[in-house]
Design a protein around this motif. Structure first.
Motif: not given
Length: 134
Positions: A48-74
């Motif tokens: 769970e901590s990995t998912k949370a940390l990586l989701s936050l890091q990825l949202s920053i990496q991808c221009g502040g996207m909220n990554l609200k769904n799996d398609i955006e995260l993918s």
């Protein structure tokens, strides 16, 4: 007939153990899921901590996207890890107890560089998961 069932049962039990993931293969599958944008395996091989940390890091990496769904995260995962060609676990060692391992992973980049990284992998039940904490 009973002897055949017994033999079949032994064979099935033997092969079932062969198909469980090791700490090393779980680490490789985790990083390949990032490279491939494979949300199912990302979730399967993450704590769970990995998912949370990586989701936050990825949202920053991808221009502040909220990554609200799996398609955006993918898509973000694929873009972020597009410079890598493969990941290979080269060693592992126990990290204090048999359910905690440090896996050394080689990360192969498209430009020919190879990065070595140590990461914590924890066992939860029968499953090994990458456990990023910082």
């Amino acid at each position: 007939m009973e002897r055949k069932l017994f033999i079949i049962s032994i064979v099935l039990l033997t092969f079932t153990g062969c198909f469980s993931d090791s700490a090393e293969s779980s680490a490789e599958k985790f990083f390949n899921s990032l490279k491939d944008g494979d949300i199912e395996n990302f979730k399967k091989y993450s704590t769970e901590s990995t998912k949370a940390l990586l989701s936050l890091q990825l949202s920053i990496q991808c221009g502040g996207m909220n990554l609200k769904n799996d398609i955006e995260l993918s898509q973000c995962m694929k873009n972020t890890f597009s410079t890598f060609t493969k990941f290979k676990a080269v060693s592992s060692k126990e990290n204090g107890n048999p359910t905690s391992m440090i896996v050394t992973l080689e990360e192969y980049k498209k430009d020919g560089n190879i990065i070595k990284e140590d990461l914590a992998v924890e066992k939860f039940g029968d499953d090994w998961k990458v456990n990023l904490k910082k």
